[in-house]
Design a protein around this motif. Sequence first.
Motif, PDB file in Angstrom:
ATOM      1  N   MET A 321      29.045 -26.034  26.257  1.00 52.74           N
ATOM      2  CA  MET A 321      28.409 -25.043  27.139  1.00 52.74           C
ATOM      3  C   MET A 321      27.400 -24.201  26.354  1.00 52.74           C
ATOM      4  SD  MET A 321      31.304 -23.901  29.950  1.00 52.74           S
ATOM      5  CE  MET A 321      32.479 -23.114  28.885  1.00 52.74           C
ATOM      6  N   CYS A 322      27.725 -23.932  25.084  1.00 55.60           N
ATOM      7  CA  CYS A 322      26.826 -23.113  24.253  1.00 55.60           C
ATOM      8  C   CYS A 322      25.570 -23.880  23.824  1.00 55.60           C
ATOM      9  CB  CYS A 322      27.567 -22.573  23.037  1.00 55.60           C
ATOM     10  SG  CYS A 322      28.760 -21.302  23.479  1.00 55.60           S
ATOM     11  N   GLN A 323      25.568 -25.198  23.988  1.00 54.59           N
ATOM     12  CA  GLN A 323      24.345 -25.978  23.727  1.00 54.59           C
ATOM     13  C   GLN A 323      23.331 -25.806  24.869  1.00 54.59           C
ATOM     14  OE1 GLN A 323      24.222 -27.441  20.753  1.00 54.59           O
ATOM     15  NE2 GLN A 323      26.368 -26.880  20.450  1.00 54.59           N
ATOM     16  N   GLN A 324      23.813 -25.320  26.003  1.00 57.57           N
ATOM     17  CA  GLN A 324      22.940 -25.123  27.160  1.00 57.57           C
ATOM     18  C   GLN A 324      22.087 -23.866  26.961  1.00 57.57           C
ATOM     19  OE1 GLN A 324      23.049 -27.461  29.824  1.00 57.57           O
ATOM     20  NE2 GLN A 324      24.316 -28.471  28.280  1.00 57.57           N
ATOM     21  N   ASP A 325      21.112 -23.708  27.849  1.00 61.95           N
ATOM     22  CA  ASP A 325      20.219 -22.546  27.782  1.00 61.95           C
ATOM     23  C   ASP A 325      20.875 -21.382  28.522  1.00 61.95           C
ATOM     24  OD1 ASP A 325      18.047 -21.032  27.261  1.00 61.95           O
ATOM     25  OD2 ASP A 325      16.743 -21.942  28.779  1.00 61.95           O
ATOM     26  N   VAL A 326      21.946 -20.838  27.928  1.00 65.21           N
ATOM     27  CA  VAL A 326      22.747 -19.801  28.595  1.00 65.21           C
ATOM     28  C   VAL A 326      23.147 -18.711  27.601  1.00 65.21           C
ATOM     29  CG1 VAL A 326      23.762 -21.409  30.272  1.00 65.21           C
ATOM     30  CG2 VAL A 326      24.961 -20.957  28.121  1.00 65.21           C
ATOM     31  N   GLN A 327      23.654 -17.613  28.153  1.00 65.13           N
ATOM     32  CA  GLN A 327      24.332 -16.581  27.359  1.00 65.13           C
ATOM     33  C   GLN A 327      25.691 -16.316  28.004  1.00 65.13           C
ATOM     34  OE1 GLN A 327      21.571 -13.232  27.479  1.00 65.13           O
ATOM     35  NE2 GLN A 327      20.604 -13.860  25.568  1.00 65.13           N
ATOM     36  N   PHE A 328      26.696 -16.021  27.168  1.00 67.36           N
ATOM     37  CA  PHE A 328      28.034 -15.689  27.657  1.00 67.36           C
ATOM     38  C   PHE A 328      28.398 -14.265  27.251  1.00 67.36           C
ATOM     39  CE2 PHE A 328      28.615 -20.308  27.855  1.00 67.36           C
ATOM     40  CZ  PHE A 328      29.355 -20.434  29.030  1.00 67.36           C
ATOM     41  N   VAL A 329      28.945 -13.503  28.218  1.00 64.98           N
ATOM     42  CA  VAL A 329      29.505 -12.181  27.903  1.00 64.98           C
ATOM     43  C   VAL A 329      30.957 -12.187  28.362  1.00 64.98           C
ATOM     44  CG1 VAL A 329      29.324  -9.701  28.242  1.00 64.98           C
ATOM     45  CG2 VAL A 329      27.256 -11.104  28.287  1.00 64.98           C
ATOM     46  N   ILE A 330      31.872 -12.002  27.400  1.00 68.73           N
ATOM     47  CA  ILE A 330      33.307 -12.061  27.694  1.00 68.73           C
ATOM     48  C   ILE A 330      33.921 -10.679  27.485  1.00 68.73           C
ATOM     49  CG2 ILE A 330      35.528 -13.064  26.979  1.00 68.73           C
ATOM     50  CD1 ILE A 330      32.478 -14.968  26.017  1.00 68.73           C
ATOM     51  N   ASP A 372      24.074 -13.242  35.806  1.00 70.59           N
ATOM     52  CA  ASP A 372      23.584 -14.054  36.927  1.00 70.59           C
ATOM     53  C   ASP A 372      24.735 -14.780  37.611  1.00 70.59           C
ATOM     54  OD1 ASP A 372      20.673 -13.631  36.438  1.00 70.59           O
ATOM     55  OD2 ASP A 372      21.212 -14.536  34.510  1.00 70.59           O
ATOM     56  N   ALA A 373      25.710 -15.224  36.794  1.00 71.85           N
ATOM     57  CA  ALA A 373      26.852 -15.970  37.331  1.00 71.85           C
ATOM     58  C   ALA A 373      28.132 -15.441  36.688  1.00 71.85           C
ATOM     59  CB  ALA A 373      26.689 -17.462  37.066  1.00 71.85           C
ATOM     60  N   PHE A 374      29.257 -15.751  37.338  1.00 72.17           N
ATOM     61  CA  PHE A 374      30.555 -15.261  36.874  1.00 72.17           C
ATOM     62  C   PHE A 374      31.521 -16.442  36.871  1.00 72.17           C
ATOM     63  CE2 PHE A 374      34.637 -13.172  37.166  1.00 72.17           C
ATOM     64  CZ  PHE A 374      34.478 -12.063  36.350  1.00 72.17           C
ATOM     65  N   LEU A 375      32.116 -16.729  35.729  1.00 76.25           N
ATOM     66  CA  LEU A 375      32.945 -17.941  35.589  1.00 76.25           C
ATOM     67  C   LEU A 375      34.429 -17.613  35.735  1.00 76.25           C
ATOM     68  CD1 LEU A 375      33.083 -20.986  34.937  1.00 76.25           C
ATOM     69  CD2 LEU A 375      33.038 -20.390  32.505  1.00 76.25           C
ATOM     70  N   LYS A 437      26.566 -26.592  34.897  1.00 85.04           N
ATOM     71  CA  LYS A 437      25.208 -27.144  34.668  1.00 85.04           C
ATOM     72  C   LYS A 437      24.404 -27.192  35.968  1.00 85.04           C
ATOM     73  CE  LYS A 437      25.925 -31.003  32.377  1.00 85.04           C
ATOM     74  NZ  LYS A 437      25.692 -32.207  31.563  1.00 85.04           N
ATOM     75  N   TYR A 438      25.095 -27.504  37.075  1.00 85.95           N
ATOM     76  CA  TYR A 438      24.425 -27.539  38.376  1.00 85.95           C
ATOM     77  C   TYR A 438      23.947 -26.135  38.758  1.00 85.95           C
ATOM     78  CZ  TYR A 438      23.770 -28.234  43.429  1.00 85.95           C
ATOM     79  OH  TYR A 438      23.250 -28.279  44.703  1.00 85.95           O
ATOM     80  N   ALA A 439      24.800 -25.140  38.531  1.00 86.45           N
ATOM     81  CA  ALA A 439      24.417 -23.741  38.816  1.00 86.45           C
ATOM     82  C   ALA A 439      23.208 -23.351  37.969  1.00 86.45           C
ATOM     83  CB  ALA A 439      25.595 -22.811  38.534  1.00 86.45           C
ATOM     84  N   GLN A 440      23.239 -23.759  36.716  1.00 91.27           N
ATOM     85  CA  GLN A 440      22.132 -23.451  35.793  1.00 91.27           C
ATOM     86  C   GLN A 440      20.829 -24.105  36.277  1.00 91.27           C
ATOM     87  OE1 GLN A 440      22.939 -24.732  31.748  1.00 91.27           O
ATOM     88  NE2 GLN A 440      20.768 -24.891  31.308  1.00 91.27           N
ATOM     89  N   TYR A 441      20.931 -25.339  36.764  1.00 92.57           N
ATOM     90  CA  TYR A 441      19.759 -26.052  37.282  1.00 92.57           C
ATOM     91  C   TYR A 441      19.160 -25.306  38.479  1.00 92.57           C
ATOM     92  CZ  TYR A 441      17.388 -29.412  40.333  1.00 92.57           C
ATOM     93  OH  TYR A 441      16.494 -30.018  41.181  1.00 92.57           O
ATOM     94  N   ILE A 442      20.017 -24.872  39.410  1.00 97.29           N
ATOM     95  CA  ILE A 442      19.524 -24.131  40.594  1.00 97.29           C
ATOM     96  C   ILE A 442      18.869 -22.822  40.142  1.00 97.29           C
ATOM     97  CG2 ILE A 442      20.164 -23.017  42.783  1.00 97.29           C
ATOM     98  CD1 ILE A 442      20.444 -26.065  42.890  1.00 97.29           C
TER      99      ILE A 442
END
Length: 481
Positions: A321-330, A372-375, A437-442
């Motif tokens: 998941m960290c290879q994707q173009d994302v940021q995580f806040v935990i 943007d999103a919540f996991l 990944k689908y959410a990220q694409y949208i």
Amino acid sequence: MKNVLFVASECVPFIKTGGLADVVGSLPKCFNKDEFDVRVIIPKYMCMKEEYKNQLEYITHFYMDLSWRSQYVGVLHMMYEGIHYYFIDNEYYLAGPRPYGNIYEDIEKFAFFSKAALSALPLIGFKPDIVHCHDWQTGLIPVFLKDKFHEGEFFCNMKSIMTIHNLKFQGVWDMKTVKDITGLPSCYFTPDKLEAYGDANYLKGGLVYADAITTVSRTYAEEIKTPFYGEHLDGLLNARAHDLRGIVNGIDYDEYNPETDRYIVKNYNAKNFRKEKVKNKRALQEELGLEKDDKKFMIGIVSRLTDQKGFDLIAYMMDEMCQQDVQFVILGTGEEKYENMFRHFAWKYQGKVSANIFYSEAMSHKIYASCDAFLMPSLFEPCGLSQLMSLRYGTLPIVRETGGLKDTVIPYNEYEGTGTGFSFANYNAHEMFNTLKYAQYIYYEKKREWNKMVDRAMAADFSWASSAKQYEEMYNWMLGC
């Protein structure tokens, strides 16, 4: 006027360890005051906040038999936001730094509390038509109502409801001790009553004797009738299926309101979120040392870090998941292995992952408002409140279809232009990853569709008012109105 008494082990703002306290503190305020008088009774813990302890007024005290012991019971009262709250006082049982401790102490503590709450009713001059019990800590109340208390005129027509907030916790202890503590006759400790697998089970007693049973979402009400989710009580819940209903929890729309939230940098609403929401993201990136980029897909997690919440799936896929173009806040605390896992990834992916291994009310609001999103890939989730908060803030949930998550998050359908989030069905790490990944694409490729989804998410109504209406219907049905 119909009288309803909530009996519970915790309640905001007085004492809170989990979502149960939110329900007991928020729901009574939302009933129609012309038709229902709803009051609350909880233990007066020594660890309650001083500001509230100082406002309590003494009503009365008495001594009560708990099996062969005689115990002091103090009764205190406070009006708070228009609701009567009663507190049962006994320093022997209710001292200590936390509301719950060792289970063997809690078993006796909540037997005392359950009997004391009922015994206090004639003295406070409130005669409920319905006693609404919450979780195993109050499981003995429906049993007591059918036993000793049934004989008195005051109690003879009183109905009881048992609400399951999380079936995993049942209040199980050895039969000999529970018989001794409760003083209940042996005939109650049979497999069709309180006995379960050789032990005594408080929650089971409540489920057998309550006049109605509820739980905190429609899907969870169905799930707990199956062996996987039923925690060994699925047989009983199937037997009582016609008395069981699911009513989804709400959240306090005043407290969780992006338009007025005092914890966030920039307030916003459904009309202006396209311009204003991103200012919260900027501020959070700055505060947590993440790479500053308005367009970066930011995913939030606010949770107890336990297996139940799906962190084994996250652990399995976190590197990918960290290879994707994302940021995580935990944000959260829990099992050491997950706390350390997030610390490791925050070190390995600096600027991309922020691990906040503590709990902060202010930080949770910032995450709901900024991401943007919540996991939330839970293994099981009776209701879940975090996804309701994220919807309120226009932060789209990515959830597994279980319990309340399935009932409250409508999965995105690109062909029909519907949905308020993203979901996957199987408890599978790759399925979770593909949904993310689908959410990220949208988010990156179909921003207009994403924003329309945010519109729908912020328009959804999960306030307590809609839950209260369903409870009112149930109370009326029970009372034959």
